[in-house]
Design a protein around this motif. Structure first.
Motif, short mmCIF file in Angstrom:
data_model
loop_
_atom_site.label_atom_id
_atom_site.label_comp_id
_atom_site.label_asym_id
_atom_site.label_seq_id
_atom_site.Cartn_x
_atom_site.Cartn_y
_atom_site.Cartn_z
N SER A 6 0.84 -1.21 0.00
CA SER A 6 0.00 0.00 0.00
C SER A 6 0.87 1.25 0.00
CB SER A 6 -0.92 0.01 1.22
OG SER A 6 -0.15 0.21 2.42
N ASP A 8 0.58 3.65 2.03
CA ASP A 8 0.92 3.95 3.42
C ASP A 8 2.18 3.18 3.85
OD1 ASP A 8 0.18 5.24 6.02
OD2 ASP A 8 0.09 3.15 6.66
N GLN A 9 2.30 1.94 3.37
CA GLN A 9 3.50 1.17 3.69
C GLN A 9 4.73 1.78 3.03
OE1 GLN A 9 1.76 -2.57 2.34
NE2 GLN A 9 2.04 -3.45 4.40
N ARG A 11 5.11 4.92 2.24
CA ARG A 11 5.39 6.17 2.97
C ARG A 11 6.16 5.88 4.25
NH1 ARG A 11 -0.19 7.50 1.70
NH2 ARG A 11 -0.28 9.08 0.04
N THR A 12 5.76 4.81 4.93
CA THR A 12 6.43 4.45 6.18
C THR A 12 7.89 4.07 5.92
OG1 THR A 12 4.33 3.65 7.10
CG2 THR A 12 6.36 2.91 8.17
N LEU A 29 5.61 10.25 11.88
CA LEU A 29 4.34 9.75 11.36
C LEU A 29 3.25 9.65 12.41
CD1 LEU A 29 5.77 6.85 9.15
CD2 LEU A 29 4.92 9.07 8.34
N LYS A 31 3.04 7.43 14.79
CA LYS A 31 2.68 6.02 14.91
C LYS A 31 3.58 5.37 15.96
CE LYS A 31 1.23 5.36 10.08
NZ LYS A 31 1.45 4.57 8.84
N VAL A 76 5.55 7.77 -4.07
CA VAL A 76 4.87 8.53 -3.03
C VAL A 76 4.74 10.00 -3.43
CG1 VAL A 76 5.12 9.39 -0.67
CG2 VAL A 76 5.53 6.97 -1.16
#
Length: 308
Positions: A6, A8-9, A11-12, A29, A31, A76
Motif C-alpha cells: 500500500s 501507506d506502507q 510512505r512508512t 508519522l 505512529k 509517493v
C-alpha cells in the motif's frame, strides 16, 4: 498484477530512511515504533527481499533497499502530486497562494506583479517567502508553495522557464582598502579582505555557493544588511545591479576593478512544483510574472553602463 504494497506502507518505509531510523519515523508519522517496524517487515515479506541490514545499532539499506527507496519515493511523491492536483481541480479558485522567490529576483518587480495580480484576484491571500539558494529548493521540493522563482540551478525533478537574467558586480565602499590598491585586482587580493555573504535560507544549506572567495566572511540574513555593511566599509560583495543602483549613483559604493570575475551573471526560473495541478490563480500569477519580467528584459537591452 495487483499491487501488494500500500501507499501507506511505502510512505512508512521512505520515512524510516529519510528520518534516519524507526523511532524517528514513528515520531514523524505519529505512529508506534512497532507499527512502523511491522509495515517495513510486510514489505520485505511480500516482496521476498531484505531492504535493511543491521550493522551495530544502525539499520542500513541493502542494495535492493536502495533501489526500492528510490522508486518508492518517486511513487509517493507522484501520489502526493496527484492528490494536490485533484484538490485544486475540486476547489477551483485558490483561497491562498504561496510562493518562494529567490532574493536575486528584483523586489520591486515582484511587488509590481503582486499588485497586478491583486487587481484580478483581490480575494486571494498571498504568502511570499523571500528565500536564498537552498531555501527555495526545499519549499519547492516539499510542495509547500504553489510556484517558485529559483536561481541558476533547478532542484532535481523540476523544470522551469527562464524569465529573467541578472548581472552582479563586485563592489565596495570608496574608502575600502581594495580601492586604494594599484592596477586590476586579483581574486588572491580579495582573499585578504572580508567577504559579505547572505546566508542560505535552507535548513540543510547543502547547495554550494559559487560566490564564496574568502575565508574571512561576515554572513548576514538579509540583503539590506549586507548592502549597509558594504557602505560602511566592512567588506566587499557581488550584488545584482538593481540592488545597489542608488548606492552606485550616490557614490556610497563603487565597482571593484577586478582583473577577472568583476561581473557574474545568471538566470532566474519560474517553476511550478506540479505544472498539471496548478490552480487558476497560480497560473495567472505565473503569466503576470513572465510578462512583467519580459518587459524588464526588453528594456535592459538599451540599459546604460553601470556607474563607475
Amino acid at each position: 498484477m495487483k499491487p501488494r504494497i500500500s501507499l501507506d506502507q511505502w510512505r512508512t518505509f521512505i520515512s524510516v530512511v529519510d528520518e534516519g531510523g524507526f523511532a524517528q519515523a514513528a515520531t514523524t508519522l505519529n505512529k508506534s515504533q512497532s507499527t512502523v517496524s511491522y509495515a517495513v517487515r510486510q514489505i520485505e515479506e511480500q516482496l521476498g527481499l531484505a531492504v535493511f541490514q543491521i550493522e551495530g545499532r544502525k539499520a542500513l539499506l541493502t542494495r535492493d533497499g536502495k533501489t526500492l527507496y528510490r522508486r518508492g519515493k518517486a511513487l509517493v511523491e507522484e501520489a502526493a502530486r496527484l492528490e494536490r492536483a485533484a484538490h485544486n481541480l475540486a476547489k477551483g479558485q485558490e483561497q491562498t497562494l504561496s510562493l518562494a522567490v529567490e532574493t536575486l529576483f528584483p523586489t520591486w518587480l515582484m511587488l509590481q506583479c503582486l499588485d497586478g495580480f491583486g487587481a484580478i484576484y483581490p480575494e486571494i491571500r498571498i504568502e511570499l517567502h523571500e528565500t536564498v539558494m537552498g531555501g527555495t529548493d526545499e519549499l519547492l521540493q516539499a510542495g509547500a508553495v504553489d510556484l517558485a522563482i529559483c536561481a541558476d540551478n533547478l532542484p532535481v525533478g523540476h523544470t522551469g522557464d527562464v524569465i529573467l537574467r541578472y548581472r552582479a558586480i563586485c563592489a565596495a565602499a570608496p574608502a575600502h582598502p581594495l580601492h586604494r590598491q594599484e592596477g586590476p585586482l586579483t581574486l588572491e587580493q580579495l582573499k585578504a579582505h572580508r567577504h559579505l555573504v547572505i546566508r542560505d535560507s535552507g535548513s540543510k544549506r547543502s547547495r554550494p555557493s559559487v560566490w564564496d572567495v574568502s575565508e574571512r566572511r561576515l554572513t548576514v540574513s538579509h540583503k539590506a544588511t549586507s548592502i549597509h555593511a558594504a557602505c560602511m566599509g566592512l567588506g566587499f560583495a557581488w550584488y545584482p545591479e538593481d540592488w545597489i543602483s542608488d548606492e552606485l549613483r550616490s557614490g556610497q559604493l563603487r565597482p571593484l576593478p577586478l582583473q577577472n570575475g568583476a561581473e557574474r551573471s545568471g538566470a532566474l526560473y519560474l517553476v511550478y512544483p506540479d505544472p498539471d495541478g496548478a490552480g487558476p490563480g497560480a497560473r495567472e500569477l505565473g503569466r503576470i510574472i513572465r510578462d512583467e519580467a519580459r518587459r524588464v528584459e526588453s528594456r535592459s537591452d538599451a540599459r546604460q553602463p553601470p556607474v563607475e
